[in-house]
Design an enzyme around this catalytic site. Structure first.
Site, PDB file in Angstrom:
ATOM      1  N   CYS A  57      33.706  53.279  67.274  1.00  0.00           N
ATOM      2  CA  CYS A  57      34.709  53.044  66.228  1.00  0.00           C
ATOM      3  C   CYS A  57      34.059  52.387  65.010  1.00  0.00           C
ATOM      4  O   CYS A  57      33.089  51.635  65.130  1.00  0.00           O
ATOM      5  CB  CYS A  57      35.816  52.163  66.798  1.00  0.00           C
ATOM      6  N   CYS A  71      33.675  46.468  66.913  1.00  0.00           N
ATOM      7  CA  CYS A  71      34.442  47.215  67.919  1.00  0.00           C
ATOM      8  C   CYS A  71      33.474  48.078  68.721  1.00  0.00           C
ATOM      9  O   CYS A  71      32.723  48.879  68.153  1.00  0.00           O
ATOM     10  CB  CYS A  71      35.505  48.095  67.267  1.00  0.00           C
ATOM     11  N   CYS A  86       6.041  62.534  86.333  1.00  0.00           N
ATOM     12  CA  CYS A  86       5.277  62.543  85.080  1.00  0.00           C
ATOM     13  C   CYS A  86       5.316  63.888  84.361  1.00  0.00           C
ATOM     14  O   CYS A  86       4.767  64.013  83.259  1.00  0.00           O
ATOM     15  CB  CYS A  86       3.828  62.144  85.344  1.00  0.00           C
ATOM     16  N   CYS A 120       0.244  59.341  89.668  1.00  0.00           N
ATOM     17  CA  CYS A 120       0.470  59.791  88.285  1.00  0.00           C
ATOM     18  C   CYS A 120      -0.493  59.106  87.315  1.00  0.00           C
ATOM     19  O   CYS A 120      -0.994  59.732  86.381  1.00  0.00           O
ATOM     20  CB  CYS A 120       1.916  59.514  87.873  1.00  0.00           C
ATOM     21  N   CYS A 153     -42.069  55.494  71.653  1.00  0.00           N
ATOM     22  CA  CYS A 153     -42.137  54.756  70.398  1.00  0.00           C
ATOM     23  C   CYS A 153     -40.758  54.660  69.762  1.00  0.00           C
ATOM     24  O   CYS A 153     -39.978  55.619  69.779  1.00  0.00           O
ATOM     25  CB  CYS A 153     -43.105  55.454  69.442  1.00  0.00           C
TER      26      CYS A 153
END
Length: 532
Positions: free
Chosen positions: A170, A175, A249, A259, A299
């Site tokens: 409403c 309300c 899932c 999952c 190196c």
């Protein structure tokens, strides 16, 4: 074909024709009786397929239950169910435990008697637009708030376009009452019939969108079906379109992975993070041309193909004058030992990931190849039915084939499980010694199942359509026995994972779908008339 097959999960034995002096017919009867006693009986599916045609019936079924128990109008019952996410049991539980008034108040259902517009004065002031409106052009809601039809209509249109069709409240300040859907439909359709249809569609689809026990099938392209479960949402189901997925899932069916594990495995496979990590440690970008350069000597001064020399440790450009210990005009504070340790660890991580991924993928590939066996086996069965009159029941071949498919899928997904279970995910939950013991326990179960499954695969590929009746009878007993054994080993593997591994965790909660001997549960079609 060799005369041997896997006998038990604890020891390997071999079938010996000389040791078997029992009557073949009696032996077959005993074997079939044993298999029937060990095989779970087929039950009515607890999961339902909701198609576009049966969606309305499914929603009406739940609405009718609430209407009958609480003696409510249809839209009041629907408002309650939307608020409680279409959980009928929850609605009734709140009603019993906390009373009708609190149940209605929380959901925005107002049962108070409201005034009739005929009892109003000839004109009413609308508190929204502040105009004097004829009494026949205003609407009173159940909460007794009165506004003009124009303001109500604008309010409804805004809420529908904002996607709030399911619970339009409403307009009055503070309300909580939900507006009558029939009034909404009538006022909106007078302005925009298409929007009114959209409103009805939103109300209908709320049964899926807001329902914890109903989810859309994740098939691509979408089949238009939804799946409704009755109990635990941790279940793997098969839609009418053939799509098998985890209801929790919505990913593909992935047991015995949890999952969370499967989600992490997918991310690792998609972005190939281990390979990326290896490249990032084992190569450097040239500071001039930005191409990747791999170090092939000891190196720390490396030279790109573009001719730019740079320091391997920090990546900074340098000159070419250097010794084994230093680079002329350049100092770097990073330790070489750290770099070497990072490289070795990355190599180990990549090797470990590759080990589990290759085995997972190999079994997935085998599953695709074995799927072609269905037609081959059916062709052999047809040949036997036409040319061998002594027996017409060859269901043991298809049963063995189905058992092979189910066990192959379980073995495939057991490798992503093992990767996470004995990796870094639960590193703080177990000592190194505990992890080694648990890993050995799991791998023993896994290898026993894998060995028996491969023997079953070998049996299904036998050219049994050209066997004599005696040899065919012998193969039948072997395949029945081995299928039963594989089923038991699958169950043992799941119990090992559920109780000995995941069940022992103290700080993490990982649940898996319980083992189903019949495979992924097939959802049954819902009755479009009764909604059941």
């Amino acid at each position: 074909m060799e005369d041997d097959y896997y006998v038990s999960s604890e020891e390997e034995g071999y079938y010996d024709d000389e040791e078997d002096n029992d009557d073949p017919e009696n032996l077959e009867e005993e074997m079939m009786a044993y298999v029937e006693s060990e095989t779970p009986k087929c039950e009515v599916s607890s999961t339902k397929v909701i198609s576009k045609e049966s969606l309305l019936a499914a929603q009406r079924g739940d609405v009718q239950r609430v209407m009958d128990v609480l003696s409510l109008k249809e839209y009041h019952a629907r408002t309650l169910l939307i608020h409680y996410r279409w959980d009928v049991d929850k609605v009734l539980a709140v009603y019993v435990e906390r009373g009708k008034e609190l149940l209605y108040e929380k959901a925005g259902v107002t049962m108070a008697e409201h005034d009739d517009t005929s009892q109003l004065s000839s004109e009413v002031m609308c508190d929204i637009c502040m105009d004097e409106i004829p009494a026949n052009e205003v609407t009173i809601m159940d909460c007794n708030h009165v506004f003009c039809n124009e303001c109500w209509t604008e309010h409804f249109i805004v809420k529908i376009n904002e996607g709030q069709s399911r619970r339009i409240k409403c307009m009055a300040h503070r309300c909580n009452a939900v507006c009558d859907e029939a009034i909404i439909r009538n006022l909106v359709s007078a302005r925009d019939p298409n929007l009114a249809e959209k409103f009805d569609r939103f109300l209908l689809e709320s049964y899926i969108e807001d329902n914890r026990k109903v989810k859309w099938c994740p098939s691509i392209p979408h089949c238009g079906n939804a799946i409704r479960i009755e109990e635990d949402e941790l279940i793997e189901v098969e839609c009418a379109c053939g799509k098998q997925f985890c209801f929790s899932c919505l990913c593909e069916a992935h047991s015995p992975c949890s999952c969370q594990m499967w989600d992490q495995w997918l991310k690792k496979c998609v972005d190939e993070s281990e390979t990326v990590n290896y490249i990032s440690v084992n190569t450097k970008h040239c500071p001039k041309c930005n191409k990747l350069v791999e170090k092939n000597g000891g190196c720390n001064l490396v030279t790109c193909i573009c001719g730019q020399p740079f320091c391997w440790l920090c990546g900074a450009p340098t000159g070419s004058d250097h010794t084994w210990d230093s680079i002329a005009g350049h100092e770097c504070g990073r330790f070489k030992e750290d770099e070497e340790m990072d490289l070795e660890q990355t190599k180990k991580d990549l090797f470990r990931y590759t080990h589990y991924f290759n085995r997972f993928q190999a079994h997935k590939d085998s599953l695709k190849l074995e799927a072609a066996l269905k037609k081959t086996v059916q062709r052999k069965i047809t040949y036997l039915e036409e040319n061998l009159s002594s027996s017409k029941d060859y269901s043991w071949t298809t049963d063995a084939l189905n058992r092979l498919f189910r066990s192959r899928r379980i073995i495939a997904y057991s490798y992503p499980f093992a990767y996470h279970m004995f990796g870094d995910l639960f590193k703080k939950e177990m000592t190194l010694e505990q992890r080694t013991i648990k890993q050995n326990l799991f791998e023993d179960q896994q290898q026993q199942l894998e060995a028996s499954m491969e023997k079953l695969s070998m049996f299904t590929e036998e050219p049994f359509d050209h066997y004599s009746e005696e040899k065919l009878h012998d193969l039948k007993l072997r395949m029945i026995n081995l299928s039963t054994l594989v089923d038991k080993l699958c169950l043992k593997l799941f119990e090992c994972i559920e109780y000995d591994l995941l069940g022992q965790l103290q700080f993490s909660v990982h649940r898996i779908v319980s083992y189903n001997s019949n495979g992924v549960e097939k959802a049954s079609e819902i009755n479009s008339l009764s909604g059941c």
